[in-house]
Each structure stands twice: as C-alpha cells, then as structure tokens.
Design a protein around this motif. Structure first.
Motif, PDB file in Angstrom:
ATOM      1  N   HIS A 110     -49.934 -60.897   1.739  1.00 60.72           N
ATOM      2  CA  HIS A 110     -51.326 -61.071   1.350  1.00 60.72           C
ATOM      3  C   HIS A 110     -52.129 -59.796   1.570  1.00 60.72           C
ATOM      4  O   HIS A 110     -53.227 -59.642   1.027  1.00 60.72           O
ATOM      5  CB  HIS A 110     -51.942 -62.222   2.157  1.00 60.72           C
ATOM      6  CG  HIS A 110     -53.141 -62.831   1.512  1.00 60.72           C
ATOM      7  ND1 HIS A 110     -53.109 -63.379   0.247  1.00 60.72           N
ATOM      8  CD2 HIS A 110     -54.426 -62.981   1.948  1.00 60.72           C
ATOM      9  CE1 HIS A 110     -54.303 -63.840  -0.069  1.00 60.72           C
ATOM     10  NE2 HIS A 110     -55.118 -63.600   0.939  1.00 60.72           N
ATOM     11  N   ARG A 111     -51.586 -58.876   2.365  1.00 62.42           N
ATOM     12  CA  ARG A 111     -52.275 -57.627   2.674  1.00 62.42           C
ATOM     13  C   ARG A 111     -51.667 -56.428   1.953  1.00 62.42           C
ATOM     14  O   ARG A 111     -51.969 -55.275   2.276  1.00 62.42           O
ATOM     15  CB  ARG A 111     -52.251 -57.382   4.190  1.00 62.42           C
ATOM     16  CG  ARG A 111     -52.917 -58.487   4.985  1.00 62.42           C
ATOM     17  CD  ARG A 111     -52.858 -58.240   6.491  1.00 62.42           C
ATOM     18  NE  ARG A 111     -53.599 -57.042   6.868  1.00 62.42           N
ATOM     19  CZ  ARG A 111     -53.046 -55.959   7.382  1.00 62.42           C
ATOM     20  NH1 ARG A 111     -51.730 -55.899   7.568  1.00 62.42           N
ATOM     21  NH2 ARG A 111     -53.783 -54.912   7.716  1.00 62.42           N
ATOM     22  N   VAL A 112     -50.826 -56.693   0.954  1.00 64.50           N
ATOM     23  CA  VAL A 112     -50.168 -55.618   0.222  1.00 64.50           C
ATOM     24  C   VAL A 112     -50.862 -55.398  -1.119  1.00 64.50           C
ATOM     25  O   VAL A 112     -51.196 -56.357  -1.823  1.00 64.50           O
ATOM     26  CB  VAL A 112     -48.682 -55.942  -0.010  1.00 64.50           C
ATOM     27  CG1 VAL A 112     -48.040 -54.901  -0.923  1.00 64.50           C
ATOM     28  CG2 VAL A 112     -47.944 -55.977   1.322  1.00 64.50           C
ATOM     29  N   ALA A 113     -51.103 -54.143  -1.459  1.00 67.24           N
ATOM     30  CA  ALA A 113     -51.709 -53.813  -2.740  1.00 67.24           C
ATOM     31  C   ALA A 113     -50.776 -54.190  -3.880  1.00 67.24           C
ATOM     32  O   ALA A 113     -49.554 -54.186  -3.743  1.00 67.24           O
ATOM     33  CB  ALA A 113     -52.021 -52.317  -2.797  1.00 67.24           C
ATOM     34  N   GLU A 114     -51.370 -54.507  -5.011  1.00 69.49           N
ATOM     35  CA  GLU A 114     -50.585 -54.827  -6.199  1.00 69.49           C
ATOM     36  C   GLU A 114     -49.796 -53.598  -6.636  1.00 69.49           C
ATOM     37  O   GLU A 114     -50.152 -52.454  -6.313  1.00 69.49           O
ATOM     38  CB  GLU A 114     -51.519 -55.312  -7.310  1.00 69.49           C
ATOM     39  CG  GLU A 114     -50.820 -55.786  -8.574  1.00 69.49           C
ATOM     40  CD  GLU A 114     -49.744 -56.816  -8.273  1.00 69.49           C
ATOM     41  OE1 GLU A 114     -48.556 -56.423  -8.244  1.00 69.49           O
ATOM     42  OE2 GLU A 114     -50.083 -57.984  -8.057  1.00 69.49           O
ATOM     43  N   SER A 115     -48.713 -53.837  -7.359  1.00 70.18           N
ATOM     44  CA  SER A 115     -47.877 -52.758  -7.870  1.00 70.18           C
ATOM     45  C   SER A 115     -48.703 -51.752  -8.674  1.00 70.18           C
ATOM     46  O   SER A 115     -49.482 -52.147  -9.548  1.00 70.18           O
ATOM     47  CB  SER A 115     -46.772 -53.350  -8.752  1.00 70.18           C
ATOM     48  OG  SER A 115     -46.366 -52.449  -9.744  1.00 70.18           O
ATOM     49  N   PRO A 116     -48.568 -50.445  -8.391  1.00 69.33           N
ATOM     50  CA  PRO A 116     -49.353 -49.442  -9.126  1.00 69.33           C
ATOM     51  C   PRO A 116     -49.153 -49.509 -10.636  1.00 69.33           C
ATOM     52  O   PRO A 116     -50.126 -49.412 -11.391  1.00 69.33           O
ATOM     53  CB  PRO A 116     -48.832 -48.112  -8.557  1.00 69.33           C
ATOM     54  CG  PRO A 116     -48.311 -48.458  -7.205  1.00 69.33           C
ATOM     55  CD  PRO A 116     -47.749 -49.842  -7.333  1.00 69.33           C
ATOM     56  N   GLU A 117     -47.919 -49.659 -11.092  1.00 69.29           N
ATOM     57  CA  GLU A 117     -47.666 -49.694 -12.524  1.00 69.29           C
ATOM     58  C   GLU A 117     -48.273 -50.941 -13.162  1.00 69.29           C
ATOM     59  O   GLU A 117     -48.750 -50.899 -14.292  1.00 69.29           O
ATOM     60  CB  GLU A 117     -46.163 -49.618 -12.804  1.00 69.29           C
ATOM     61  CG  GLU A 117     -45.569 -48.254 -12.474  1.00 69.29           C
ATOM     62  CD  GLU A 117     -44.108 -48.147 -12.889  1.00 69.29           C
ATOM     63  OE1 GLU A 117     -43.669 -48.927 -13.746  1.00 69.29           O
ATOM     64  OE2 GLU A 117     -43.411 -47.270 -12.351  1.00 69.29           O
ATOM     65  N   PHE A 118     -48.264 -52.073 -12.430  1.00 70.56           N
ATOM     66  CA  PHE A 118     -48.878 -53.280 -12.967  1.00 70.56           C
ATOM     67  C   PHE A 118     -50.388 -53.114 -13.067  1.00 70.56           C
ATOM     68  O   PHE A 118     -51.020 -53.555 -14.032  1.00 70.56           O
ATOM     69  CB  PHE A 118     -48.536 -54.489 -12.100  1.00 70.56           C
ATOM     70  CG  PHE A 118     -49.068 -55.793 -12.639  1.00 70.56           C
ATOM     71  CD1 PHE A 118     -48.341 -56.515 -13.573  1.00 70.56           C
ATOM     72  CD2 PHE A 118     -50.297 -56.287 -12.220  1.00 70.56           C
ATOM     73  CE1 PHE A 118     -48.827 -57.707 -14.082  1.00 70.56           C
ATOM     74  CE2 PHE A 118     -50.791 -57.477 -12.726  1.00 70.56           C
ATOM     75  CZ  PHE A 118     -50.059 -58.190 -13.664  1.00 70.56           C
ATOM     76  N   VAL A 119     -51.005 -52.470 -12.060  1.00 67.89           N
ATOM     77  CA  VAL A 119     -52.444 -52.215 -12.087  1.00 67.89           C
ATOM     78  C   VAL A 119     -52.804 -51.347 -13.294  1.00 67.89           C
ATOM     79  O   VAL A 119     -53.789 -51.606 -13.998  1.00 67.89           O
ATOM     80  CB  VAL A 119     -52.898 -51.540 -10.775  1.00 67.89           C
ATOM     81  CG1 VAL A 119     -54.346 -51.070 -10.878  1.00 67.89           C
ATOM     82  CG2 VAL A 119     -52.738 -52.497  -9.606  1.00 67.89           C
ATOM     83  N   GLU A 120     -51.999 -50.324 -13.551  1.00 68.04           N
ATOM     84  CA  GLU A 120     -52.254 -49.447 -14.693  1.00 68.04           C
ATOM     85  C   GLU A 120     -52.087 -50.192 -16.012  1.00 68.04           C
ATOM     86  O   GLU A 120     -52.853 -49.994 -16.960  1.00 68.04           O
ATOM     87  CB  GLU A 120     -51.327 -48.236 -14.642  1.00 68.04           C
ATOM     88  CG  GLU A 120     -51.645 -47.268 -13.505  1.00 68.04           C
ATOM     89  CD  GLU A 120     -50.882 -45.967 -13.642  1.00 68.04           C
ATOM     90  OE1 GLU A 120     -50.850 -45.401 -14.754  1.00 68.04           O
ATOM     91  OE2 GLU A 120     -50.304 -45.521 -12.642  1.00 68.04           O
ATOM     92  N   LEU A 121     -51.075 -51.054 -16.082  1.00 67.40           N
ATOM     93  CA  LEU A 121     -50.871 -51.838 -17.300  1.00 67.40           C
ATOM     94  C   LEU A 121     -52.070 -52.745 -17.554  1.00 67.40           C
ATOM     95  O   LEU A 121     -52.561 -52.844 -18.684  1.00 67.40           O
ATOM     96  CB  LEU A 121     -49.596 -52.676 -17.177  1.00 67.40           C
ATOM     97  CG  LEU A 121     -49.316 -53.642 -18.340  1.00 67.40           C
ATOM     98  CD1 LEU A 121     -49.002 -52.860 -19.606  1.00 67.40           C
ATOM     99  CD2 LEU A 121     -48.162 -54.576 -17.994  1.00 67.40           C
ATOM    100  N   ARG A 122     -52.553 -53.417 -16.492  1.00 65.08           N
ATOM    101  CA  ARG A 122     -53.701 -54.304 -16.638  1.00 65.08           C
ATOM    102  C   ARG A 122     -54.937 -53.514 -17.070  1.00 65.08           C
ATOM    103  O   ARG A 122     -55.710 -53.967 -17.919  1.00 65.08           O
ATOM    104  CB  ARG A 122     -53.956 -55.028 -15.317  1.00 65.08           C
ATOM    105  CG  ARG A 122     -55.138 -55.984 -15.341  1.00 65.08           C
ATOM    106  CD  ARG A 122     -54.902 -57.138 -16.296  1.00 65.08           C
ATOM    107  NE  ARG A 122     -53.745 -57.911 -15.923  1.00 65.08           N
ATOM    108  CZ  ARG A 122     -53.759 -58.886 -15.002  1.00 65.08           C
ATOM    109  NH1 ARG A 122     -54.892 -59.194 -14.389  1.00 65.08           N
ATOM    110  NH2 ARG A 122     -52.663 -59.560 -14.735  1.00 65.08           N
ATOM    111  N   ALA A 123     -55.125 -52.332 -16.494  1.00 69.83           N
ATOM    112  CA  ALA A 123     -56.274 -51.510 -16.861  1.00 69.83           C
ATOM    113  C   ALA A 123     -56.165 -51.040 -18.309  1.00 69.83           C
ATOM    114  O   ALA A 123     -57.166 -50.929 -19.023  1.00 69.83           O
ATOM    115  CB  ALA A 123     -56.384 -50.310 -15.923  1.00 69.83           C
ATOM    116  N   HIS A 124     -54.948 -50.784 -18.749  1.00 68.57           N
ATOM    117  CA  HIS A 124     -54.722 -50.288 -20.102  1.00 68.57           C
ATOM    118  C   HIS A 124     -54.902 -51.380 -21.138  1.00 68.57           C
ATOM    119  O   HIS A 124     -55.508 -51.166 -22.199  1.00 68.57           O
ATOM    120  CB  HIS A 124     -53.311 -49.700 -20.194  1.00 68.57           C
ATOM    121  CG  HIS A 124     -52.970 -49.142 -21.542  1.00 68.57           C
ATOM    122  ND1 HIS A 124     -52.291 -49.868 -22.494  1.00 68.57           N
ATOM    123  CD2 HIS A 124     -53.217 -47.920 -22.093  1.00 68.57           C
ATOM    124  CE1 HIS A 124     -52.135 -49.129 -23.584  1.00 68.57           C
ATOM    125  NE2 HIS A 124     -52.680 -47.937 -23.352  1.00 68.57           N
TER     126      HIS A 124
END
Length: 444
Positions: free
Chosen positions: A211-225
């Motif tokens: 619950h205290r771990v950041a989301e996957s960087p590549e997934f965050v970028e995909l969502r932003a894109h």
C-alpha cells in the motif's frame, strides 16, 4: 492511498520496497504450494480417507491440481484489472486473497469432525488460492521489469524467482523440523497446520508494504500518455499478442515441469518410489533453496549480458540430455547421498532455465496488456506442465510401473518448449527489440 510519483523522482528506498513487495506474494504462493506437497500424505489422511492409500493420495493430488486449473481464469481477470487499474492495486488485492485461502487451509477441521464438508472446504480454499495466484506472478513480474533500468530487466525479474527459492528454503526447513521433532500422530493432529497458519500472517504485512509502494513508472507514463484506463478485449489481445503468448508458453513449460517435479512431486516420489524418509528430500530441498538464492540473480545477470534466448536453447537441450541419466543414477541405488547430488544438479539447471522467466515473459508484451499477457501464457503453461505434474506422473507411474516416468516427463516438456519457441521466433525477436528500447516509451 498508493502513491504514484513521477518515475524520475523514485528513490532507491522506493525501488527496494517495490522489489520486496512484488516478490513477497510470489514467495507466499510457493510456500503454501510446497507445504501442501510435502504434507500431501498427511492431508490425504485428514481430509480424503479412503480404503486405498493410493486413491486417497490421488484425491489429494487432484485437489492440488484443481488450484492450477482455475489459475488461467484468475490470471486473465486479475491481469486485466492490473492493466486497467495498476500493478500496485492488483498486488494488494492478490496477497489478501491468498492469505485468506491459506488461513482456511490451516483452520478447516478434518473429515472425522465435519464429514464431507472438510474436503469441500479444502477444495474451495484451493480454488480461491488458484484464482488469486493466477495474477500474482504476472503482475509482480510486470512491476519488477517496469521498475528496472535498461539492460537489467532479466536481473530485476530474477528476484521473482528468488522469492520461490526463499519459499523453498522456508517450507523445506519448516517441514524438516516438524517431521523430525513431532510424532506422526502429532503431525496428523495439528503439526501440519502450523505452516499454513504462519503463512497467512504474510497477508496483512504484505498489504501494508504494498500500500506504500509507488505505481510502476511505465504504467504511470502509459496512463499519462493515453489519459484513461486502457481497454483491451480478449479478441484484440489474441490478435495482437497471440504469437508472443505462444512463445511465452514455450519458455515456461520446461522450467515449470522441472520445478514441480523436483520440488513438489519429489516429496511423493522419495517415499513411494525410492522408499526413503521424507526428511531426506527436505534436507536436499533446503540446501537447494539456499543455493538458488545466489544462482537466480547470477543467471539473471548473465541473461542481461549475453541474451536470454541465446542461453535458452543450449541449456534446455543440455537438461533434456541429463534428465534420464540423473533419474537412473538415483533409482539404481536409492540413497540420501545420490538424491542430494541429483537435487543439486537439477537446481543448477533450473536456475539457468528459469531466472529469466519474469523478464522474458514481461518483455514479450506491451505495457497496456503486459499483466494479462503474462498471466494467460504463464498460467496455462504452469497448469499443464507444473500443477498437473504430480497427478500425471503418479498415474503413469502406477500404469507403467516405471520409476523413471518423471525423466520422460521432463524430456517431453523440454522438447515441447524448444519446438514452440522455435516456431514463434518473431515473438522473442520482438521481445529483444522491446527490451533494448528506451523504457520511456509508453507502448514498450
């Protein structure tokens, strides 16, 4: 609430936490599976009493296999959830569900107390666990690979396999202590339940950490894109990734068969075929667990350096050539020493074949369908060649009367893997291109 910082702002502590949280559930999964296999004869007595010891054991192994039959369905559902909502959320859901099923296994009264409800509850627990862990390996592998810097994806992915080694070490050590320190009556009465109850404690701990771990960087970028959760239908997935999925199944098959034959089925094989004490197999498994803690990361580094598929073919062929002589060596004069030598040799080959599985599978699929792609291919292959292995080998051994049945099973699995991967060459060529591409690409 799960944090989702910009990938460039991730601290080393956050990366370490992501690695630990990703592999924790995989370790819990294997701990539960291995404990079930080690105590399969006792579980047969407690929940599946029958006039024939063979029939009772087969019912227990069939229940073991049931958890694998539903894994592809759980994998698809949880994989789609992870691809839409994020890896971290999916992993939190998975570990709590796994802990609940493990707790149910440890608390269910025996057949003598509640009759047919006892095996029914055990079957339900296995179904729940199978649905849960169907998405565990895939989502954890996606998380690890998406956190990995360029050129280290196989190494980071290998930590998912290291978790299995730690589970092997812990489960075999626990099993050895229980079988040597308790009487058979104590084991049947309550001793076998202890590992399941302890394993369930990992659920709340894992949930807190994840619950205290950041989301996957590549997934965050995909969502932003893309701006919204991706929607991928099964038909579209198969059209875009069908060849890669077949390649992934080929990669997994021989490693899954080897893993389950030497770590799960061996507990049954040692007692029924070699007529050696269970403690002998557990001692060897414990040492192999320690050995793999070092072998998996080492093999992962070698795969990053020389290429995972360049090593896949020669290692698989060498293992096929060794499988039969190795079993002949053990069966010819069964002893603790010969079994130990065979276990160590099998462990070295297993590490060489399997260390790159998380990275190899994850890099075969794009980010938007990575969890569902790995989940589908991994679970189908593991179900067919891993989960069904104890049941299948026990049945064929009974039919043929040959103690060498496991060797032929491993050779067949190796041949299947070589043929399928070779027939889907484009799949792993795409993976090599994707692995070398910049991790900043959302579609990668």
């Amino acid at each position: 609430m799960t944090m989702s910082p910009n990938p460039s702002s991730l601290s080393p502590a956050m990366v370490r936490r992501a690695i630990f949280s990703s592999v924790l559930g995989n370790g819990l999964e294997w701990f539960d599976f291995l404990i079930y296999a080690y105590f399969s004869k006792i579980i047969a007595q407690v929940f599946f009493p029958a006039g024939s010891g063979f029939l009772s054991l087969m019912l227990t192994l069939a229940t073991f296999a049931i958890g694998f039959v539903v894994r592809p369905f759980g994998g698809i559902l949880l994989g789609l959830y992870a691809d839409r909502m994020g890896r971290s959320r999916a992993l939190s859901l998975i570990i709590m569900s796994m802990a609940a099923s493990t707790l149910l296994m440890g608390l269910t009264p025996g057949y003598a107390h509640i009759g047919l409800a006892a095996p029914a509850l055990i079957v339900f627990a296995r179904l729940l666990q199978g649905l849960s862990v169907g998405g565990q390996f895939a989502t954890a592998s996606a998380m690890l690979v998406e956190y990995a810097p360029p050129g280290r994806k196989m190494f980071y992915g290998s930590f998912n396999m290291t978790a299995q080694s730690f589970a092997l070490l812990l489960s075999s050590g626990t099993g050895y202590l229980l079988t040597t320190q308790l009487t058979h009556a104590q084991l049947v009465a309550w001793g076998w339940r202890v590992p399941f109850l302890c394993g369930a404690l990992a659920g709340p701990i894992g949930f807190y950490i994840r619950h205290r771990v950041a989301e996957s960087p590549e997934f965050v970028e995909l969502r932003a894109h893309e701006g919204k959760p991706p929607r991928v239908s099964l038909r579209q997935f198969l059209r875009d990734n069908g060849r890669a999925a077949l390649c992934a199944m080929g990669v997994i098959a021989v490693g899954a068969a080897t893993n389950y034959v030497w770590h799960s089925y061996m507990a049954v094989y040692v007692e029924r075929q070699l007529h050696l004490p269970l403690a002998v197999a557990l001692r060897g498994a414990f040492f192999c667990g320690v050995l793999n803690l070092f072998l998996f990361p080492l093999a992962g580094r070698l795969m990053d350096r020389y290429g995972a598929y360049r090593l896949f073919y020669p290692v698989t062929i060498a293992w096929m050539a060794c499988a039969y002589p190795l079993f002949v060596y053990v069966v010819a004069a069964p002893s603790a020493e010969r079994l130990f030598v065979a276990q160590v040799i099998a462990t070295v080959f297993l590490a060489a074949m399997s260390a790159g599985h998380p990275g190899m599978l994850a890099t075969l699929f794009p980010v938007r369908s990575r969890s569902s792609g790995v989940a589908l291919s991994y679970n189908v292959a593991v179900t067919l060649f891993g989960g069904l292995a104890p049941f299948t080998i026990t049945g064929f051994t009974r039919l043929t009367g040959s103690s060498l049945t496991p060797a032929f099973y491993l050779i067949f699995a190796g041949l299947f893997s070589l043929v399928l991967v070779a027939a889907t060459r484009r799949g792993h060529r795409d993976a090599d291109d994707r692995r070398l591409a910049s991790p900043r690409s959302p579609a990668a």
